[in-house]
Design a protein around this motif. Sequence first.
Motif, PDB file in Angstrom:
ATOM      1  N   GLN A   8      11.199  17.222  -5.904  1.00  0.00           N
ATOM      2  CA  GLN A   8       9.972  16.492  -6.180  1.00  0.00           C
ATOM      3  C   GLN A   8      10.143  15.024  -5.788  1.00  0.00           C
ATOM      4  O   GLN A   8      11.251  14.492  -5.773  1.00  0.00           O
ATOM      5  CB  GLN A   8       9.643  16.563  -7.678  1.00  0.00           C
ATOM      6  N   LEU A   9       9.033  14.396  -5.471  1.00  0.00           N
ATOM      7  CA  LEU A   9       9.060  12.949  -5.265  1.00  0.00           C
ATOM      8  C   LEU A   9       9.544  12.291  -6.555  1.00  0.00           C
ATOM      9  O   LEU A   9       9.037  12.578  -7.639  1.00  0.00           O
ATOM     10  CB  LEU A   9       7.649  12.455  -4.910  1.00  0.00           C
ATOM     11  N   GLY A  10      10.533  11.404  -6.439  1.00  0.00           N
ATOM     12  CA  GLY A  10      11.120  10.817  -7.635  1.00  0.00           C
ATOM     13  C   GLY A  10      10.669   9.404  -7.922  1.00  0.00           C
ATOM     14  O   GLY A  10      10.140   9.116  -8.992  1.00  0.00           O
ATOM     15  N   PHE A  11      10.858   8.504  -6.938  1.00  0.00           N
ATOM     16  CA  PHE A  11      10.556   7.098  -7.170  1.00  0.00           C
ATOM     17  C   PHE A  11       9.989   6.457  -5.907  1.00  0.00           C
ATOM     18  O   PHE A  11      10.464   6.708  -4.802  1.00  0.00           O
ATOM     19  CB  PHE A  11      11.815   6.326  -7.596  1.00  0.00           C
ATOM     20  N   VAL A  12       8.985   5.632  -6.108  1.00  0.00           N
ATOM     21  CA  VAL A  12       8.433   4.792  -5.055  1.00  0.00           C
ATOM     22  C   VAL A  12       8.818   3.363  -5.412  1.00  0.00           C
ATOM     23  O   VAL A  12       8.403   2.835  -6.450  1.00  0.00           O
ATOM     24  CB  VAL A  12       6.909   4.939  -4.951  1.00  0.00           C
ATOM     25  N   ASP A  19       0.836  -1.197   0.000  1.00  0.00           N
ATOM     26  CA  ASP A  19       0.000   0.000   0.000  1.00  0.00           C
ATOM     27  C   ASP A  19       0.876   1.254   0.000  1.00  0.00           C
ATOM     28  O   ASP A  19       1.555   1.551   0.974  1.00  0.00           O
ATOM     29  CB  ASP A  19      -0.905  -0.003   1.233  1.00  0.00           C
ATOM     30  N   TYR A  20       0.868   1.971  -1.142  1.00  0.00           N
ATOM     31  CA  TYR A  20       1.651   3.209  -1.221  1.00  0.00           C
ATOM     32  C   TYR A  20       0.752   4.436  -1.348  1.00  0.00           C
ATOM     33  O   TYR A  20       1.215   5.525  -1.728  1.00  0.00           O
ATOM     34  CB  TYR A  20       2.623   3.153  -2.415  1.00  0.00           C
ATOM     35  N   SER A  21      -0.536   4.282  -1.010  1.00  0.00           N
ATOM     36  CA  SER A  21      -1.469   5.390  -1.205  1.00  0.00           C
ATOM     37  C   SER A  21      -1.115   6.618  -0.378  1.00  0.00           C
ATOM     38  O   SER A  21      -1.492   7.731  -0.724  1.00  0.00           O
ATOM     39  CB  SER A  21      -2.897   4.929  -0.864  1.00  0.00           C
ATOM     40  N   GLY A  22      -0.373   6.441   0.730  1.00  0.00           N
ATOM     41  CA  GLY A  22      -0.032   7.598   1.548  1.00  0.00           C
ATOM     42  C   GLY A  22       1.334   8.178   1.288  1.00  0.00           C
ATOM     43  O   GLY A  22       1.794   9.077   2.019  1.00  0.00           O
ATOM     44  N   VAL A  23       2.016   7.695   0.224  1.00  0.00           N
ATOM     45  CA  VAL A  23       3.390   8.131  -0.019  1.00  0.00           C
ATOM     46  C   VAL A  23       3.470   9.617  -0.325  1.00  0.00           C
ATOM     47  O   VAL A  23       4.285  10.347   0.259  1.00  0.00           O
ATOM     48  CB  VAL A  23       4.019   7.303  -1.157  1.00  0.00           C
ATOM     49  N   LEU A  47       6.634   3.644   5.406  1.00  0.00           N
ATOM     50  CA  LEU A  47       5.529   2.747   5.087  1.00  0.00           C
ATOM     51  C   LEU A  47       6.098   1.355   4.839  1.00  0.00           C
ATOM     52  O   LEU A  47       7.131   1.210   4.178  1.00  0.00           O
ATOM     53  CB  LEU A  47       4.767   3.230   3.846  1.00  0.00           C
ATOM     54  N   PRO A  48       5.450   0.301   5.332  1.00  0.00           N
ATOM     55  CA  PRO A  48       5.985  -1.062   5.197  1.00  0.00           C
ATOM     56  C   PRO A  48       6.177  -1.459   3.731  1.00  0.00           C
ATOM     57  O   PRO A  48       5.284  -1.285   2.899  1.00  0.00           O
ATOM     58  CB  PRO A  48       4.910  -1.933   5.863  1.00  0.00           C
ATOM     59  N   GLY A  49       7.376  -1.982   3.430  1.00  0.00           N
ATOM     60  CA  GLY A  49       7.652  -2.483   2.089  1.00  0.00           C
ATOM     61  C   GLY A  49       7.910  -1.424   1.047  1.00  0.00           C
ATOM     62  O   GLY A  49       8.014  -1.741  -0.136  1.00  0.00           O
ATOM     63  N   ILE A  50       8.008  -0.169   1.464  1.00  0.00           N
ATOM     64  CA  ILE A  50       8.127   0.951   0.527  1.00  0.00           C
ATOM     65  C   ILE A  50       9.444   1.689   0.766  1.00  0.00           C
ATOM     66  O   ILE A  50       9.796   1.990   1.902  1.00  0.00           O
ATOM     67  CB  ILE A  50       6.957   1.950   0.682  1.00  0.00           C
ATOM     68  N   SER A  51      10.163   1.978  -0.314  1.00  0.00           N
ATOM     69  CA  SER A  51      11.322   2.868  -0.259  1.00  0.00           C
ATOM     70  C   SER A  51      11.059   4.031  -1.203  1.00  0.00           C
ATOM     71  O   SER A  51      10.418   3.865  -2.246  1.00  0.00           O
ATOM     72  CB  SER A  51      12.604   2.138  -0.678  1.00  0.00           C
ATOM     73  N   VAL A  52      11.571   5.185  -0.845  1.00  0.00           N
ATOM     74  CA  VAL A  52      11.317   6.397  -1.634  1.00  0.00           C
ATOM     75  C   VAL A  52      12.638   7.050  -1.998  1.00  0.00           C
ATOM     76  O   VAL A  52      13.547   7.126  -1.162  1.00  0.00           O
ATOM     77  CB  VAL A  52      10.427   7.380  -0.846  1.00  0.00           C
TER      78      VAL A  52
END
Length: 1008
Positions: free
Chosen positions: A802-806, A765-769, A782-787
């Motif tokens: 800016q946000l680059g990569f999820v 779940d990356y909806s809150g990134v 967030l579990p399982g997520i790197s940014v």
Amino acid sequence: MTIRSPGKIRLLLAAAPLVIALAATPAFAQDTTAAPLPSAPAPADDTSQQDVVVTGSLIRNSATATAAPINTLSAQDFVTRGQNTIAEALQTIPANGAGTMTRAWNSFGFATGATAVSLRGLTTGNTLTLFDGQRSAIYPLGDDGQRSFVDLNTIPQSIVEKVDVLQDGASSTYGADAVAGVVNVVIKKEIVGLHANVSAGISEHGDGGEKRADLTYGYGKLSEQGFNIYINGEYQSSNPLYARDRGYPYNTNDYSRVCNGAGNCLTNETINGIQANGDFGGLGSTRVPVVQPYLNGAPAYEDPADPRGNFRLLNASAGCRDLKAVTLTPAQQAAAIGANTPTDPQICQQDNINDYLQEIPKQQRYGATAHVTVNVGDRAQAYATGTFYESKTDSSISPLAFANQTAAGGTQFTLSPVILPTYICPRGTTVDCTAANGTLNPNNPFAAAGQQARVNYRYDLPRRTLSDAKTYRFAGGISGSFGDNWKYDVNGTYSEVDLRITNKNYLIPQRLIDVVNDGSFNFVDPSQNSQAIRDYIAPTNVNNSNSKLWQVQASLSKALFALPGGDLVAAVGGAYRHESVYNPSANAPNEVNPADRYYSINSVSTIGSRNVRSGFFEIDAPIFDQLTLNGSGRYDSYSSGQDNFSPKITAIFKPIEQLRFRGTWSRGFRIPSFQEAYGQPTTGYINATVSPDQPGGAAYIAAHGNNNYAKLPYSYGLTSSGNPNLKPETSTSLTGGVVFEPNRHFAFTVDYYHIKIKGLIGAPDYSGVEEAYYANNGVVNLPGISVRPGIADPDHPNALPQLGFVEYQYVNTTSETTSGLDFSGTARLPLGHGINLTSRVDATYLINLDQTTPAGVVQKFAGSLSPCNITSCSGAPRWRGSWQNTLDFSGRASLSATAYYTSGYSMASVDYGGDPSDCSASLGSSVYTYNNGDAYKCHARRFIDVDMTASVKVGDRFTFYANVLNVFDAKPDFNPGQSYDSGFGYNVAWESQGFIGRFVRFGAKIDL
């Protein structure tokens, strides 16, 4: 990979009971067998009807008598609807839902050059495509870099007898991936004589032209000579369409002329665009270079209001060349200073949509088929077929800026800003370049003053991607009976797809650094750069991949004993399959020199193979005249460690001849695709906009001086990697319906379907990134997520980028559920004087398409623009339907009109935080806004398209025909939040014909 012995043992145990039963029971007569298993005889009271082999069922009867909803498109349907390809025809069926892949996606999609359907909106990976009941090699590239599918462009339409679309789970018959349904392409068994067909078409705008020709020759009649052989060849080509080929607002991303009654307007998203209210958000990079004096890697003048530190045209005498020249007002110049891009009054605007966006790619398809069928004695028939088909596409998108970042995968390298040195030295110089060993840089107008120059420049050639897919497909088999009416069917197939993807004009930063430092790239007049220089900075990238599949299968059946309604028939069979994919990375990570990689080209790579052993059975039991039951099952064992048993039960209850109740229950599965299990990092990009109303949004925008970097839409990547420990997705399907045939002129059906998938393969779940990234200064937990952050703002390098990569690895998440209703109605009415009217309606209503997130939140997609992650924000409309009316004049002429309907939907993208019931809460989640923040459109309009076809026979051998597609020239709904806000301005999944406009085609056939 090795096959595990426990799977083999379980396979044999599953089949053993039926083998024993078949060997011990007396036989009764039955009809000719049909792949993959022999068919049971039709019920005695239906002998007046024509027997047909139904996909996914072992009962030979009319399509409306099957227990599962099935949509059959015959060769004549393609003619009366004016559909030139199987892919085009299947895109229009009502059951094709969210996640469909149309040719319009070819400009930037993962699976460049391919098309596929998504039955029930459950993605292309849950729709199984067969050829004469047999599997085919998948396309080497995955849909969204994830899902496996068969490319519909490889089907030779001119020899197709029909296409059965089974709208029900069929894993009990075919195994993996038949969760949402099956598309079975059935080619003609017998063709006699010479048949030719040529056509040409063009839009009323004089563009988008196409040409098509096919030629078939067959000899021998099965009923007379005992054999038939035919050969076929076909060719088709279509010209590209660009955004600039149509009018405003589809030909630009300057939407500032779209305003409401209060004078609030949409955004001008062109590079260096001026907003309707006069706002200017700062200077961007165009194909006309601008420079700013720099010293020691920073602006040469500390005071941004000092005009000596302004950006200015590198070649002022050449002006803006072919771009639009704009003179900034003092207020706009002050805004540029606030954005940290101080500039001289003259700037150049570049509209990437008008200049480069390709709406429909150039395409060329051609192929040949040879087919032979032979009667073997009185009790068997054998066949063999071989097909070669080649499909080519040529698509393009906007060029890259020199200041950029290498693609995700391994260590990424960022080149920003681009600095022209004071002195240049020959390439390969290993010491500092100074006045002692170099010369003044001719590209740097400040070199004589001892200064560097920061250059903003976007390459002047668009990125081009050419696909060339060659498909080889061979199949053969024999079916018949022996002894006391034992029925058998043995067949095998081999298929291979060889794919070459060629990318042109994709830049490599290390090579840009080289030509900047040695002065060999001409920034003063980029048009003067030699091809050798262009080939050096953007070498042509060629990637060869392939997929292969071979399969053998056999089945055996007998009538076991008589029941009140007829013979109980049982069948048993087995299959062995090998499948593989080889898709090396076109842009592999480079840890030795991360700068020596391409911008933008995905690093995706998938290499794997597996073997599958299968055992299957089916029992058809006509309990009595009014009730028939059917049970089937299949066990599949994969060498990669997964196995699954898929049962199915069907029932047909017929209280009276005119009325049937039908239903099915089944379980199925989807095996993890090669991409999901073994894929290297794959990145897909989505568009987003930072709103000042979101947490941290106002502070982020202010930190960037309110410039365009912070305020305009940007793209960030979703980077996924394979996980070999994935388990199969499992599904439970249920259908129930009514078939009403009051007489031979009318037939009506209504069916309910419900499918639930568990262990859904996807992202954590990356909806809150996005919210967390901007609210917490780039920190996301967030579990399982790197940014990873994106490219820094060169004008505010210390501000949060800016946000680059999820980044994440595929996991088995939670569940997805869909349900809906299918409707069909057919009327065949004689009007007298040899004139007959046939009217057919097909429609699907989507009740729900729900997905549960790992956090337990149920996201409801039906009737919205979601799920964006698998549909590229093309949505899940609730209604899709078609209505075809055909007048036949004694077989000598015909006139047909077909209307296609797709309902409107909420513009909220639920999986990106939107709420269909609250438009104000969906701003920035695909809902576009005016410059004052008000919503532009909360709901997308329905789309209705009507096509017409007319044909007339001249003598017995010649037929002339005409098609008018989109006869009323329906326009797509302008709504730029759709299709990932990628510049189309409309929904490319459902409304492409609206962009093309009225299209006219003329053709002729000859039958000798």
